[in-house]
Motif scaffolding. Structure first.
Motif, short mmCIF file in Angstrom:
data_model
loop_
_atom_site.label_atom_id
_atom_site.label_comp_id
_atom_site.label_asym_id
_atom_site.label_seq_id
_atom_site.Cartn_x
_atom_site.Cartn_y
_atom_site.Cartn_z
N GLN A 173 0.81 -1.21 0.00
CA GLN A 173 0.00 0.00 0.00
C GLN A 173 0.85 1.26 0.00
O GLN A 173 0.46 2.28 -0.59
N LYS A 174 2.00 1.21 0.66
CA LYS A 174 2.90 2.37 0.66
C LYS A 174 3.36 2.73 -0.74
O LYS A 174 3.58 3.90 -1.06
N LEU A 175 3.50 1.72 -1.59
CA LEU A 175 3.92 1.96 -2.96
C LEU A 175 2.76 2.05 -3.93
O LEU A 175 2.97 2.16 -5.14
N SER A 176 1.54 1.95 -3.40
CA SER A 176 0.33 1.92 -4.24
C SER A 176 0.41 0.76 -5.23
O SER A 176 0.02 0.90 -6.40
N MET A 177 0.91 -0.36 -4.76
CA MET A 177 1.05 -1.54 -5.62
C MET A 177 0.20 -2.71 -5.11
O MET A 177 0.45 -3.85 -5.46
N ASP A 178 -0.79 -2.41 -4.29
CA ASP A 178 -1.62 -3.48 -3.74
C ASP A 178 -2.62 -4.04 -4.74
O ASP A 178 -3.28 -5.04 -4.47
N ARG A 179 -2.75 -3.38 -5.90
CA ARG A 179 -3.68 -3.89 -6.92
C ARG A 179 -3.02 -4.05 -8.28
O ARG A 179 -3.68 -4.06 -9.31
N VAL A 180 -1.71 -4.21 -8.30
CA VAL A 180 -1.00 -4.39 -9.57
C VAL A 180 -1.15 -5.81 -10.07
O VAL A 180 -1.57 -6.71 -9.33
N LYS A 181 -0.81 -6.03 -11.31
CA LYS A 181 -0.86 -7.37 -11.88
C LYS A 181 0.25 -8.21 -11.27
O LYS A 181 1.42 -7.85 -11.32
N ALA A 182 -0.11 -9.33 -10.69
CA ALA A 182 0.87 -10.18 -10.00
C ALA A 182 1.67 -11.02 -10.98
O ALA A 182 1.25 -11.30 -12.10
N VAL A 183 2.88 -11.40 -10.54
CA VAL A 183 3.73 -12.33 -11.29
C VAL A 183 3.98 -13.56 -10.42
O VAL A 183 3.72 -13.56 -9.22
N ASN A 184 4.48 -14.63 -11.05
CA ASN A 184 4.55 -15.92 -10.37
C ASN A 184 5.89 -16.24 -9.74
O ASN A 184 6.00 -17.21 -8.98
N THR A 185 6.92 -15.47 -10.05
CA THR A 185 8.25 -15.71 -9.48
C THR A 185 8.81 -14.41 -8.94
O THR A 185 8.49 -13.33 -9.46
N PRO A 186 9.64 -14.46 -7.90
CA PRO A 186 10.19 -13.23 -7.32
C PRO A 186 11.19 -12.51 -8.20
O PRO A 186 11.48 -11.34 -7.98
N PHE A 187 11.75 -13.20 -9.19
CA PHE A 187 12.72 -12.59 -10.09
C PHE A 187 12.52 -13.13 -11.49
O PHE A 187 12.30 -14.34 -11.67
#
Length: 383
Positions: A173-187
Protein backbone atom coordinates in the motif's frame (compact mmCIF):
# COMPACT_ATOMS: atom_id res chain seq x y z
CA UNK A 1 14.21 -15.25 14.57
CA UNK A 2 15.55 -18.75 13.99
CA UNK A 3 14.97 -19.58 17.66
CA UNK A 4 11.35 -18.47 17.40
CA UNK A 5 10.75 -20.61 14.33
CA UNK A 6 12.50 -23.59 15.90
CA UNK A 7 10.44 -23.41 19.08
CA UNK A 8 7.18 -22.91 17.20
CA UNK A 9 7.95 -25.95 15.07
CA UNK A 10 8.65 -28.02 18.18
CA UNK A 11 5.46 -26.80 19.81
CA UNK A 12 3.46 -27.94 16.79
CA UNK A 13 5.09 -31.36 16.78
CA UNK A 14 4.93 -32.02 20.52
CA UNK A 15 1.63 -30.18 21.12
CA UNK A 16 3.18 -27.72 23.57
CA UNK A 17 1.28 -24.89 25.18
CA UNK A 18 2.39 -21.57 23.66
CA UNK A 19 1.64 -18.42 25.60
CA UNK A 20 2.87 -14.87 25.25
CA UNK A 21 3.75 -12.06 27.62
CA UNK A 22 4.90 -8.51 27.08
CA UNK A 23 7.03 -6.39 29.40
CA UNK A 24 5.65 -2.89 29.78
CA UNK A 25 8.34 -0.19 29.49
CA UNK A 26 11.07 -2.84 29.74
CA UNK A 27 14.07 -0.50 29.73
CA UNK A 28 12.68 1.57 32.63
CA UNK A 29 12.96 -1.40 35.03
CA UNK A 30 16.75 -1.28 35.05
CA UNK A 31 18.93 0.25 37.77
CA UNK A 32 22.02 1.98 36.44
CA UNK A 33 25.45 1.29 37.92
CA UNK A 34 27.22 3.97 35.92
CA UNK A 35 27.08 7.63 36.93
CA UNK A 36 25.00 9.31 34.23
CA UNK A 37 23.87 12.93 34.41
CA UNK A 38 21.08 14.76 32.62
CA UNK A 39 21.44 18.47 31.94
CA UNK A 40 19.81 19.54 28.66
CA UNK A 41 16.08 19.22 28.14
CA UNK A 42 15.17 18.49 31.76
CA UNK A 43 11.42 18.52 32.56
CA UNK A 44 10.29 21.68 34.37
CA UNK A 45 9.43 19.79 37.55
CA UNK A 46 13.11 18.88 37.90
CA UNK A 47 14.27 22.48 37.69
CA UNK A 48 14.63 24.32 41.03
CA UNK A 49 14.85 28.09 41.25
CA UNK A 50 18.42 29.14 41.91
CA UNK A 51 19.70 25.71 40.80
CA UNK A 52 19.02 25.96 37.11
CA UNK A 53 22.59 24.93 36.32
CA UNK A 54 22.34 21.75 38.40
CA UNK A 55 22.27 18.39 36.63
CA UNK A 56 20.17 15.31 37.41
CA UNK A 57 21.72 11.94 38.09
CA UNK A 58 19.88 9.06 36.47
CA UNK A 59 19.06 6.18 38.80
CA UNK A 60 16.94 4.26 36.30
CA UNK A 61 17.54 3.52 32.64
CA UNK A 62 15.80 5.50 29.91
CA UNK A 63 14.92 4.64 26.34
CA UNK A 64 17.66 5.96 24.08
CA UNK A 65 20.57 5.18 26.40
CA UNK A 66 23.13 2.96 24.75
CA UNK A 67 23.41 0.98 27.99
CA UNK A 68 19.66 0.33 28.18
CA UNK A 69 19.35 -2.88 26.10
CA UNK A 70 22.34 -4.53 27.80
CA UNK A 71 21.25 -3.55 31.30
CA UNK A 72 17.71 -4.76 30.61
CA UNK A 73 19.00 -8.16 29.50
CA UNK A 74 21.19 -8.46 32.60
CA UNK A 75 18.21 -7.60 34.78
CA UNK A 76 15.99 -10.19 33.11
CA UNK A 77 18.73 -12.83 33.17
CA UNK A 78 19.17 -12.39 36.91
CA UNK A 79 15.42 -12.81 37.47
CA UNK A 80 15.41 -16.04 35.45
CA UNK A 81 18.54 -17.35 37.17
CA UNK A 82 16.90 -16.87 40.57
CA UNK A 83 14.09 -19.16 39.40
CA UNK A 84 16.46 -21.91 38.29
CA UNK A 85 16.44 -21.21 34.55
CA UNK A 86 19.55 -21.58 32.40
CA UNK A 87 20.25 -19.78 29.16
CA UNK A 88 21.13 -21.95 26.17
CA UNK A 89 24.59 -21.75 24.62
CA UNK A 90 23.26 -21.35 21.08
CA UNK A 91 20.94 -18.44 21.94
CA UNK A 92 21.33 -16.47 25.17
CA UNK A 93 17.75 -15.25 24.92
CA UNK A 94 16.34 -18.77 25.30
CA UNK A 95 15.94 -19.90 28.92
CA UNK A 96 15.22 -23.50 29.91
CA UNK A 97 14.20 -25.20 33.14
CA UNK A 98 13.94 -28.98 33.15
CA UNK A 99 11.95 -30.87 35.77
CA UNK A 100 12.31 -34.35 34.26
CA UNK A 101 13.12 -35.94 30.92
CA UNK A 102 9.80 -34.97 29.31
CA UNK A 103 8.81 -32.15 31.64
CA UNK A 104 10.37 -28.78 30.87
CA UNK A 105 9.53 -25.13 30.32
CA UNK A 106 11.20 -22.85 27.80
CA UNK A 107 11.03 -19.06 27.68
CA UNK A 108 12.13 -17.16 24.60
CA UNK A 109 12.83 -13.43 24.96
CA UNK A 110 12.80 -11.00 22.03
CA UNK A 111 13.55 -7.54 23.52
CA UNK A 112 10.35 -7.13 25.56
CA UNK A 113 8.24 -9.89 23.99
CA UNK A 114 8.20 -13.38 25.49
CA UNK A 115 7.01 -16.73 24.25
CA UNK A 116 6.63 -19.51 26.82
CA UNK A 117 6.49 -23.19 25.84
CA UNK A 118 5.51 -26.06 28.12
CA UNK A 119 3.40 -29.23 28.25
CA UNK A 120 1.90 -28.17 31.56
CA UNK A 121 -0.16 -24.96 31.52
CA UNK A 122 0.01 -24.67 35.33
CA UNK A 123 3.80 -24.30 35.17
CA UNK A 124 3.36 -21.41 32.75
CA UNK A 125 0.92 -19.75 35.15
CA UNK A 126 3.41 -20.04 38.00
CA UNK A 127 6.16 -18.50 35.88
CA UNK A 128 3.86 -15.64 34.90
CA UNK A 129 3.13 -14.92 38.56
CA UNK A 130 6.83 -14.86 39.41
CA UNK A 131 7.67 -12.53 36.52
CA UNK A 132 4.78 -10.23 37.36
CA UNK A 133 6.21 -9.72 40.86
CA UNK A 134 9.54 -8.51 39.48
CA UNK A 135 8.43 -6.75 36.28
CA UNK A 136 5.38 -4.95 34.95
CA UNK A 137 3.92 -7.59 32.64
CA UNK A 138 1.03 -7.80 30.21
CA UNK A 139 -0.42 -11.28 29.82
CA UNK A 140 -1.39 -11.95 26.19
CA UNK A 141 -2.53 -15.53 26.97
CA UNK A 142 -2.29 -17.93 23.96
CA UNK A 143 0.13 -16.50 21.42
CA UNK A 144 -1.65 -15.22 18.33
CA UNK A 145 0.79 -12.67 16.93
CA UNK A 146 4.44 -11.83 17.46
CA UNK A 147 6.65 -9.34 15.64
CA UNK A 148 3.93 -8.71 13.07
CA UNK A 149 3.56 -12.44 12.35
CA UNK A 150 0.14 -14.05 12.71
CA UNK A 151 0.00 -17.49 14.35
CA UNK A 152 -2.75 -19.97 13.44
CA UNK A 153 -2.92 -23.39 15.02
CA UNK A 154 -4.72 -26.72 14.58
CA UNK A 155 -3.75 -28.74 17.64
CA UNK A 156 -5.64 -31.86 16.58
CA UNK A 157 -3.67 -32.02 13.35
CA UNK A 158 -0.49 -30.83 15.12
CA UNK A 159 -0.10 -28.03 12.61
CA UNK A 160 0.93 -24.41 13.10
CA UNK A 161 0.97 -21.71 10.42
CA UNK A 162 2.81 -18.39 10.32
CA UNK A 163 1.50 -15.58 8.15
CA UNK A 164 3.02 -12.21 7.26
CA UNK A 165 0.10 -11.19 5.06
CA UNK A 166 -0.84 -7.96 6.85
CA UNK A 167 2.77 -6.74 6.98
CA UNK A 168 3.24 -7.36 3.26
CA UNK A 169 -0.06 -5.68 2.40
CA UNK A 170 1.03 -2.52 4.25
CA UNK A 171 4.31 -2.47 2.32
CA UNK A 172 2.39 -2.79 -0.96
CA UNK A 173 0.00 0.00 0.00
CA UNK A 174 2.90 2.37 0.66
CA UNK A 175 3.92 1.96 -2.96
CA UNK A 176 0.33 1.92 -4.24
CA UNK A 177 1.05 -1.54 -5.62
CA UNK A 178 -1.62 -3.48 -3.74
CA UNK A 179 -3.68 -3.89 -6.92
CA UNK A 180 -1.00 -4.39 -9.57
CA UNK A 181 -0.86 -7.37 -11.88
CA UNK A 182 0.87 -10.18 -10.00
CA UNK A 183 3.73 -12.33 -11.29
CA UNK A 184 4.55 -15.92 -10.37
CA UNK A 185 8.25 -15.71 -9.48
CA UNK A 186 10.19 -13.23 -7.32
CA UNK A 187 12.72 -12.59 -10.09
CA UNK A 188 12.51 -12.68 -13.85
CA UNK A 189 15.24 -14.46 -15.81
CA UNK A 190 16.01 -11.29 -17.78
CA UNK A 191 17.24 -9.47 -14.68
CA UNK A 192 21.05 -9.43 -14.65
CA UNK A 193 21.74 -6.64 -12.22
CA UNK A 194 25.12 -4.93 -12.14
CA UNK A 195 26.81 -1.81 -10.80
CA UNK A 196 26.76 -0.64 -14.42
CA UNK A 197 23.04 0.01 -13.91
CA UNK A 198 23.77 2.55 -11.17
CA UNK A 199 23.26 6.26 -11.99
CA UNK A 200 26.15 7.80 -13.91
CA UNK A 201 25.01 11.43 -13.92
CA UNK A 202 23.74 13.86 -11.29
CA UNK A 203 20.38 14.07 -13.04
CA UNK A 204 19.93 10.30 -12.81
CA UNK A 205 20.89 10.35 -9.13
CA UNK A 206 18.33 13.06 -8.39
CA UNK A 207 15.65 11.10 -10.23
CA UNK A 208 16.36 7.96 -8.18
CA UNK A 209 16.07 9.88 -4.93
CA UNK A 210 12.33 10.08 -5.57
CA UNK A 211 11.98 6.32 -5.12
CA UNK A 212 12.00 4.71 -1.61
CA UNK A 213 14.52 2.06 -2.61
CA UNK A 214 16.21 1.72 0.78
CA UNK A 215 12.91 1.66 2.68
CA UNK A 216 11.45 -1.11 0.51
CA UNK A 217 14.61 -3.18 0.66
CA UNK A 218 14.54 -2.90 4.45
CA UNK A 219 10.92 -4.08 4.54
CA UNK A 220 11.73 -7.00 2.26
CA UNK A 221 14.71 -7.98 4.41
CA UNK A 222 12.48 -8.19 7.47
CA UNK A 223 9.89 -10.31 5.68
CA UNK A 224 12.63 -12.56 4.32
CA UNK A 225 14.28 -13.02 7.71
CA UNK A 226 11.02 -13.81 9.47
CA UNK A 227 9.25 -16.33 7.28
CA UNK A 228 9.79 -15.87 3.54
CA UNK A 229 12.76 -17.99 2.40
CA UNK A 230 11.52 -17.58 -1.18
CA UNK A 231 12.82 -13.99 -1.00
CA UNK A 232 16.35 -14.83 0.14
CA UNK A 233 18.05 -14.72 -3.25
CA UNK A 234 16.25 -11.68 -4.65
CA UNK A 235 16.62 -9.57 -1.51
CA UNK A 236 20.30 -10.48 -1.30
CA UNK A 237 20.71 -9.36 -4.90
CA UNK A 238 18.93 -5.99 -4.75
CA UNK A 239 20.52 -5.08 -1.41
CA UNK A 240 23.95 -5.07 -3.08
CA UNK A 241 22.99 -1.84 -4.85
CA UNK A 242 21.59 -0.13 -1.79
CA UNK A 243 24.08 2.76 -1.91
CA UNK A 244 23.50 3.68 -5.54
CA UNK A 245 20.39 2.12 -7.08
CA UNK A 246 19.51 2.73 -10.71
CA UNK A 247 16.32 2.44 -12.72
CA UNK A 248 16.96 -1.21 -13.55
CA UNK A 249 17.44 -2.00 -9.87
CA UNK A 250 14.17 -0.24 -9.11
CA UNK A 251 12.43 -2.27 -11.83
CA UNK A 252 13.65 -5.40 -10.07
CA UNK A 253 12.22 -4.15 -6.77
CA UNK A 254 8.85 -3.48 -8.40
CA UNK A 255 8.89 -7.00 -9.87
CA UNK A 256 9.41 -8.42 -6.38
CA UNK A 257 6.51 -6.35 -5.07
CA UNK A 258 4.31 -7.66 -7.89
CA UNK A 259 5.26 -11.17 -6.84
CA UNK A 260 4.31 -10.38 -3.24
CA UNK A 261 1.01 -8.93 -4.41
CA UNK A 262 0.05 -12.39 -5.62
CA UNK A 263 1.68 -14.37 -2.80
CA UNK A 264 1.04 -12.29 0.33
CA UNK A 265 -1.16 -15.05 1.72
CA UNK A 266 1.60 -17.67 1.62
CA UNK A 267 2.02 -19.29 5.02
CA UNK A 268 4.86 -21.15 6.65
CA UNK A 269 3.62 -24.44 8.06
CA UNK A 270 5.16 -26.41 10.94
CA UNK A 271 4.31 -29.93 11.91
CA UNK A 272 4.84 -32.79 9.49
CA UNK A 273 5.63 -36.47 9.79
CA UNK A 274 9.34 -36.17 9.08
CA UNK A 275 11.54 -37.21 11.97
CA UNK A 276 14.96 -36.33 10.61
CA UNK A 277 16.88 -33.17 9.95
CA UNK A 278 17.82 -32.43 6.35
CA UNK A 279 20.22 -29.66 5.44
CA UNK A 280 20.88 -28.44 1.89
CA UNK A 281 23.67 -26.22 0.65
CA UNK A 282 24.22 -24.82 -2.80
CA UNK A 283 26.26 -22.28 -4.74
CA UNK A 284 25.50 -20.49 -8.01
CA UNK A 285 29.12 -20.80 -9.17
CA UNK A 286 30.46 -17.33 -10.02
CA UNK A 287 27.28 -15.78 -11.43
CA UNK A 288 27.96 -12.32 -10.04
CA UNK A 289 28.52 -10.16 -13.11
CA UNK A 290 30.76 -7.62 -11.41
CA UNK A 291 32.94 -9.67 -9.06
CA UNK A 292 32.51 -13.20 -10.52
CA UNK A 293 31.95 -14.43 -6.98
CA UNK A 294 29.55 -17.20 -6.04
CA UNK A 295 26.43 -16.89 -3.94
CA UNK A 296 26.15 -19.66 -1.35
CA UNK A 297 23.29 -20.50 0.96
CA UNK A 298 22.02 -23.26 3.21
CA UNK A 299 18.59 -24.55 4.09
CA UNK A 300 17.64 -26.75 7.04
CA UNK A 301 14.21 -28.35 7.02
CA UNK A 302 12.04 -29.12 10.02
CA UNK A 303 13.63 -31.00 12.90
CA UNK A 304 12.05 -33.28 15.46
CA UNK A 305 15.24 -34.64 16.96
CA UNK A 306 16.78 -31.54 18.45
CA UNK A 307 20.22 -33.06 19.05
CA UNK A 308 21.14 -33.48 15.35
CA UNK A 309 19.89 -29.94 14.76
CA UNK A 310 22.30 -28.59 17.33
CA UNK A 311 25.09 -30.64 15.77
CA UNK A 312 24.50 -29.28 12.27
CA UNK A 313 24.42 -25.69 13.44
CA UNK A 314 27.51 -26.31 15.54
CA UNK A 315 29.33 -27.83 12.56
CA UNK A 316 28.50 -24.76 10.52
CA UNK A 317 29.89 -22.45 13.19
CA UNK A 318 32.97 -24.63 13.58
CA UNK A 319 33.63 -24.50 9.84
CA UNK A 320 33.44 -20.71 10.11
CA UNK A 321 35.88 -20.82 13.02
CA UNK A 322 38.28 -22.88 10.89
CA UNK A 323 38.28 -20.16 8.26
CA UNK A 324 38.97 -17.47 10.85
CA UNK A 325 41.42 -19.39 13.04
CA UNK A 326 43.56 -22.00 11.29
CA UNK A 327 45.57 -22.72 14.44
CA UNK A 328 42.80 -24.97 15.70
CA UNK A 329 42.15 -26.78 12.44
CA UNK A 330 43.41 -30.09 13.84
CA UNK A 331 41.05 -29.91 16.82
CA UNK A 332 38.08 -28.93 14.65
CA UNK A 333 38.87 -31.57 12.06
CA UNK A 334 39.05 -34.40 14.59
CA UNK A 335 35.85 -33.26 16.28
CA UNK A 336 33.93 -33.34 13.00
CA UNK A 337 35.49 -36.68 12.09
CA UNK A 338 34.20 -38.14 15.35
CA UNK A 339 30.74 -36.74 14.61
CA UNK A 340 30.61 -38.44 11.23
CA UNK A 341 32.01 -41.71 12.60
CA UNK A 342 29.29 -41.68 15.26
CA UNK A 343 26.76 -41.28 12.41
CA UNK A 344 25.32 -38.13 13.96
CA UNK A 345 25.54 -36.56 10.51
CA UNK A 346 25.54 -38.01 7.03
CA UNK A 347 26.72 -36.19 3.91
CA UNK A 348 25.14 -36.92 0.57
CA UNK A 349 25.52 -35.35 -2.87
CA UNK A 350 22.21 -34.02 -4.16
CA UNK A 351 21.52 -33.59 -7.85
CA UNK A 352 20.71 -30.03 -8.83
CA UNK A 353 17.19 -31.05 -9.85
CA UNK A 354 16.52 -32.29 -6.30
CA UNK A 355 18.28 -29.54 -4.35
CA UNK A 356 15.70 -27.52 -2.40
CA UNK A 357 18.36 -24.86 -1.84
CA UNK A 358 18.27 -23.78 -5.50
CA UNK A 359 15.65 -21.12 -4.83
CA UNK A 360 18.06 -19.38 -2.44
CA UNK A 361 20.94 -18.96 -4.88
CA UNK A 362 19.58 -18.36 -8.38
CA UNK A 363 16.67 -17.32 -10.57
CA UNK A 364 14.47 -20.30 -11.42
CA UNK A 365 11.78 -21.08 -13.93
CA UNK A 366 8.20 -20.83 -12.74
CA UNK A 367 7.67 -24.60 -12.63
CA UNK A 368 10.71 -25.40 -10.53
CA UNK A 369 10.22 -22.40 -8.26
CA UNK A 370 6.62 -23.32 -7.45
CA UNK A 371 7.62 -26.92 -6.81
CA UNK A 372 10.29 -25.81 -4.31
CA UNK A 373 7.84 -23.42 -2.64
CA UNK A 374 5.61 -26.37 -1.80
CA UNK A 375 8.54 -27.91 0.05
CA UNK A 376 10.33 -24.87 1.45
CA UNK A 377 7.47 -22.51 2.23
CA UNK A 378 4.79 -24.97 3.24
CA UNK A 379 6.58 -27.93 4.79
CA UNK A 380 9.92 -26.54 5.90
CA UNK A 381 11.59 -23.55 7.40
CA UNK A 382 14.80 -21.65 6.94
CA UNK A 383 17.23 -21.69 9.85
Amino acid sequence: MSSIRTMLSLSACYDLEVEQMDVETAFLHVDLKEVLTWSNGKPERFVTRGKEDYVCRLKKSLYGLKQAPRQWYKKFKSVMREQGYKKTTSDHCVFVKRFSCDDFIILLLYVDDMLIFCHNASRIDKLKQVLSKSLAMKDLVPAKQILGIRLTRDRKAKKLWLSHERYIEKALQKLSMDRVKAVNTPFATHFRLSVKHSPSTEIEKEEMQEFPYSSIVGSLMYAMGCMRPDLVYVVGTISQFHSSPGSEHWNAVKWIMRYLCGSSNLKLCFGNEKHVIVGYTDSDMARDIDSRRSTSCYLITYVVRHVPCIVIVRVRFICWDIIRNKRHIDVRYHWMRDVFEAKMLELEKIHTDDNDDDMLTKTLSRGKFEALCLITDIEAFLI
